[in-house]
Design an enzyme around this catalytic site. Structure first.
Site, PDB file in Angstrom:
ATOM      1  N   TYR A  11      11.366   4.794  -6.880  1.00  0.00           N
ATOM      2  CA  TYR A  11      11.102   3.424  -7.380  1.00  0.00           C
ATOM      3  C   TYR A  11      10.858   3.425  -8.895  1.00  0.00           C
ATOM      4  O   TYR A  11      11.557   2.750  -9.657  1.00  0.00           O
ATOM      5  CB  TYR A  11       9.909   2.857  -6.611  1.00  0.00           C
ATOM      6  N   ASN A  35      12.397  10.740  -0.112  1.00  0.00           N
ATOM      7  CA  ASN A  35      11.928   9.360   0.039  1.00  0.00           C
ATOM      8  C   ASN A  35      12.793   8.419  -0.804  1.00  0.00           C
ATOM      9  O   ASN A  35      12.293   7.445  -1.361  1.00  0.00           O
ATOM     10  CB  ASN A  35      10.449   9.302  -0.388  1.00  0.00           C
ATOM     11  N   SER A 124      -2.505   8.245 -11.338  1.00  0.00           N
ATOM     12  CA  SER A 124      -2.794   7.003 -10.626  1.00  0.00           C
ATOM     13  C   SER A 124      -4.234   6.583 -10.883  1.00  0.00           C
ATOM     14  O   SER A 124      -5.118   7.436 -11.063  1.00  0.00           O
ATOM     15  CB  SER A 124      -2.600   7.264  -9.135  1.00  0.00           C
ATOM     16  N   THR A 126      -6.038   5.814  -8.783  1.00  0.00           N
ATOM     17  CA  THR A 126      -6.782   6.332  -7.634  1.00  0.00           C
ATOM     18  C   THR A 126      -7.654   7.541  -8.004  1.00  0.00           C
ATOM     19  O   THR A 126      -8.565   7.892  -7.258  1.00  0.00           O
ATOM     20  CB  THR A 126      -5.790   6.645  -6.487  1.00  0.00           C
ATOM     21  N   TYR A 149      -3.968  12.336  -1.190  1.00  0.00           N
ATOM     22  CA  TYR A 149      -3.025  11.924  -2.239  1.00  0.00           C
ATOM     23  C   TYR A 149      -3.766  11.822  -3.585  1.00  0.00           C
ATOM     24  O   TYR A 149      -3.324  12.359  -4.602  1.00  0.00           O
ATOM     25  CB  TYR A 149      -2.385  10.575  -1.880  1.00  0.00           C
ATOM     26  N   LYS A 153      -3.446  14.133  -7.333  1.00  0.00           N
ATOM     27  CA  LYS A 153      -3.294  13.629  -8.704  1.00  0.00           C
ATOM     28  C   LYS A 153      -4.429  14.163  -9.569  1.00  0.00           C
ATOM     29  O   LYS A 153      -4.232  14.569 -10.712  1.00  0.00           O
ATOM     30  CB  LYS A 153      -3.283  12.094  -8.720  1.00  0.00           C
ATOM     31  N   ASN A 199       2.072  -0.677   0.639  1.00  0.00           N
ATOM     32  CA  ASN A 199       1.606  -1.497  -0.477  1.00  0.00           C
ATOM     33  C   ASN A 199       1.906  -2.966  -0.245  1.00  0.00           C
ATOM     34  O   ASN A 199       2.835  -3.310   0.496  1.00  0.00           O
ATOM     35  CB  ASN A 199       2.237  -1.020  -1.787  1.00  0.00           C
TER      36      ASN A 199
HETATM   37  C1  UD1 Z   1      -2.896   1.833  -3.040  1.00  0.00           C
HETATM   38  C2  UD1 Z   1      -3.425   3.225  -2.889  1.00  0.00           C
HETATM   39  C3  UD1 Z   1      -3.463   3.898  -4.236  1.00  0.00           C
HETATM   40  C4  UD1 Z   1      -2.101   3.836  -4.896  1.00  0.00           C
HETATM   41  C5  UD1 Z   1      -1.705   2.373  -5.025  1.00  0.00           C
HETATM   42  C6  UD1 Z   1      -0.370   2.163  -5.692  1.00  0.00           C
HETATM   43  C7  UD1 Z   1      -5.017   3.051  -1.010  1.00  0.00           C
HETATM   44  C8  UD1 Z   1      -6.431   3.168  -0.590  1.00  0.00           C
HETATM   45  N1  UD1 Z   1      -4.767   3.193  -2.314  1.00  0.00           N
HETATM   46  O1  UD1 Z   1      -3.807   1.088  -3.789  1.00  0.00           O
HETATM   47  O2  UD1 Z   1      -3.849   5.229  -4.096  1.00  0.00           O
HETATM   48  O3  UD1 Z   1      -2.151   4.451  -6.164  1.00  0.00           O
HETATM   49  O4  UD1 Z   1      -1.658   1.817  -3.727  1.00  0.00           O
HETATM   50  O5  UD1 Z   1       0.678   2.631  -4.896  1.00  0.00           O
HETATM   51  O6  UD1 Z   1      -4.140   2.841  -0.194  1.00  0.00           O
HETATM   52  N2  UD1 Z   1      -3.476  -5.590   1.260  1.00  0.00           N
HETATM   53  C9  UD1 Z   1      -3.530  -6.601   2.202  1.00  0.00           C
HETATM   54  N3  UD1 Z   1      -2.611  -6.611   3.186  1.00  0.00           N
HETATM   55  C10 UD1 Z   1      -1.662  -5.647   3.317  1.00  0.00           C
HETATM   56  C11 UD1 Z   1      -1.626  -4.600   2.373  1.00  0.00           C
HETATM   57  C12 UD1 Z   1      -2.550  -4.601   1.365  1.00  0.00           C
HETATM   58  O7  UD1 Z   1      -4.364  -7.497   2.123  1.00  0.00           O
HETATM   59  O8  UD1 Z   1      -0.879  -5.711   4.284  1.00  0.00           O
HETATM   60  C13 UD1 Z   1      -4.456  -5.605   0.164  1.00  0.00           C
HETATM   61  C14 UD1 Z   1      -5.271  -4.330   0.098  1.00  0.00           C
HETATM   62  O9  UD1 Z   1      -6.405  -4.458   0.892  1.00  0.00           O
HETATM   63  C15 UD1 Z   1      -5.583  -4.280  -1.383  1.00  0.00           C
HETATM   64  C16 UD1 Z   1      -4.375  -4.949  -2.063  1.00  0.00           C
HETATM   65  O10 UD1 Z   1      -3.724  -5.654  -1.035  1.00  0.00           O
HETATM   66  O11 UD1 Z   1      -6.704  -5.038  -1.657  1.00  0.00           O
HETATM   67  C17 UD1 Z   1      -3.431  -3.951  -2.666  1.00  0.00           C
HETATM   68  O12 UD1 Z   1      -3.106  -2.983  -1.709  1.00  0.00           O
HETATM   69  P1  UD1 Z   1      -2.057  -1.815  -1.993  1.00  0.00           P
HETATM   70  O13 UD1 Z   1      -0.775  -2.400  -2.445  1.00  0.00           O
HETATM   71  O14 UD1 Z   1      -2.031  -0.948  -0.784  1.00  0.00           O
HETATM   72  O15 UD1 Z   1      -2.660  -1.050  -3.244  1.00  0.00           O
HETATM   73  P2  UD1 Z   1      -4.109  -0.383  -3.461  1.00  0.00           P
HETATM   74  O16 UD1 Z   1      -4.913  -0.436  -2.242  1.00  0.00           O
HETATM   75  O17 UD1 Z   1      -4.685  -0.953  -4.681  1.00  0.00           O
END
Ligand code: UD1
Length: 337
Positions: A11, A35, A124, A126, A149, A153, A199
């Site tokens: 990506y 991937n 990241s 993270t 993960y 990093k 994500n």
């Molecule tokens: C995630 C990863 C992080 C990674 C980043 C970018 C975790 C704990 N962290 O971060 O290590 O660097 O992606 O790839 O997974 N959400 C919903 N519904 C969904 C999916 C997500 O409400 O179906 C919310 C999540 O709770 C969060 C936000 O959307 O609050 C963003 O989620 P996500 O895209 O997974 O990113 P991060 O959690 O910030």
């Protein structure tokens, strides 16, 4: 200037290659397609009208990597290759450590052998600990990662830092990504999750296109204005511009430099969904679901260091990111397949 891009079919890798080629850099890309798809490489050539050398290989293949460094006078490495699914890393920790850490170490070993001194590493947000104050600065506390993960990093950042401490001719940029979203405006390249996405942005677009009946909102009882989590969503094209700024920076600096690549603006899950609906006119069915384990309420970047030292800042709007992601999803409903 010759740049070796690992993970060039991914990506971020594909978007980086497009910008590098458009700006006149010579690019050599490698990817093992664990991937990603061959088609992504074709599309990069199609968008830019430029050809480049591509090797299908695992970065951990020392002999092949050695040959590449032997054959080409590489000036700088951008290391995107790696496994990146947080949930999967909990299930398969050894694979994550073996892949992400060994690839970085072998790459550095080959750089040392062939006198290549510059590397840009995909890190990241993270790596930051959960208990920091917002916004996160590059000096915020790191470690106490919540998943393997994140630890990979963290460990790679430390290994690269120790390498520089032992060899002051090296220069390293550690780029800590916040939440990359969006796609190239052509609609030809974008994020192509192989399985169920983790994500939020691909989950929104796949809900919009009917692959999923609704979007789960993971928690609406956080201590934030609308109760949903806040993140820093950065357009992938802005993100890769940050890498090009880092290449230029490394030409004039030695040592390790760490930069946040984010917008500095926090956006809640509900705000992101509304922005998508406003930008595209497509309504998203959503359901409030329990909190997702490991999520923190708020996470966004302090961006002044990148602005001051790299002369870079994110420019694209959330609306553009939503429009671009939607164009990619609509025109490629099953990704590159
Ligand atoms: C995630 C990863 C992080 C990674 C980043 C970018 C975790 C704990 N962290 O971060 O290590 O660097 O992606 O790839 O997974 N959400 C919903 N519904 C969904 C999916 C997500 O409400 O179906 C919310 C999540 O709770 C969060 C936000 O959307 O609050 C963003 O989620 P996500 O895209 O997974 O990113 P991060 O959690 O910030």
């Amino acid at each position: 200037m010759k740049i070796l891009v690992t993970g060039g079919a991914g990506y971020i890798g594909t978007h980086a290659m497009v910008e590098l080629l458009n700006q006149g850099y010579e690019v050599i890309a490698v990817d093992n397609f664990v991937n990603s798809k061959h088609e992504a490489i074709k599309r990069v050539k199609e968008i830019t009208g430029r050809d480049f050398l591509f090797y299908e290989m695992d970065v951990r293949n020392k002999k092949q990597l050695d040959n590449i460094f032997q054959e080409h006078d590489i000036d700088c490495v951008i290391h995107f290759a790696g496994l990146k699914a947080v949930g999967e890393s909990v299930q398969k920790p050894l694979e994550y450590y073996a892949n992400n850490i060994n690839s970085t170490l072998i790459l550095c070993e080959m750089m040392r052998k062939h006198d290549v001194s510059k590397i840009i590493f995909s890190s990241s947000a993270t790596v930051y600990s959960a208990n920091n104050k917002m916004p996160l600065t590059e000096k915020s506390h790191t470690g106490e990662c919540t998943n393997p993960y994140g630890w990979t990093k963290f460990v790679c950042e430390q290994a690269l830092t120790d390498m520089v401490n032992a060899n002051d001719s090296m220069s390293v940029a550690l780029l800590r990504y916040f939440n990359p979203i969006g796609a190239h405006e052509s609609g030809r390249i974008g994020e192509d999750p192989q399985d169920i996405p983790n994500n939020i942005m691909p989950l929104i677009t796949q809900t919009a296109i009917g692959i999923f009946p609704y979007l789960n909102i993971y928690g609406d009882d956080y201590d934030t204005p609308d109760g949903t989590c806040i993140r820093d969503y950065i357009h992938v094209v802005d993100l890769v511009e940050g890498h090009i700024a880092a290449i230029k920076y490394l030409e004039e600096s030695k040592g390790v430099s760490t930069f946040n690549l984010g917008t500095g603006k926090g956006v809640s899950v509900l705000e992101l969904v509304s922005a998508f609906e406003d930008a595209t006119g497509v309504k998203i069915n959503k359901k409030i679901a329990p909190r997702r384990p490991g999520d923190i309420a708020v996470c966004y970047a302090a961006t002044n260091k990148a602005k001051d030292k790299l002369g870079w800042e994110a420019k694209k709007t959330l609306k553009q990111a939503c429009e671009d992601t939607w164009r990619w999803q609509k025109e490629n409903p099953r990704g590159y397949e």
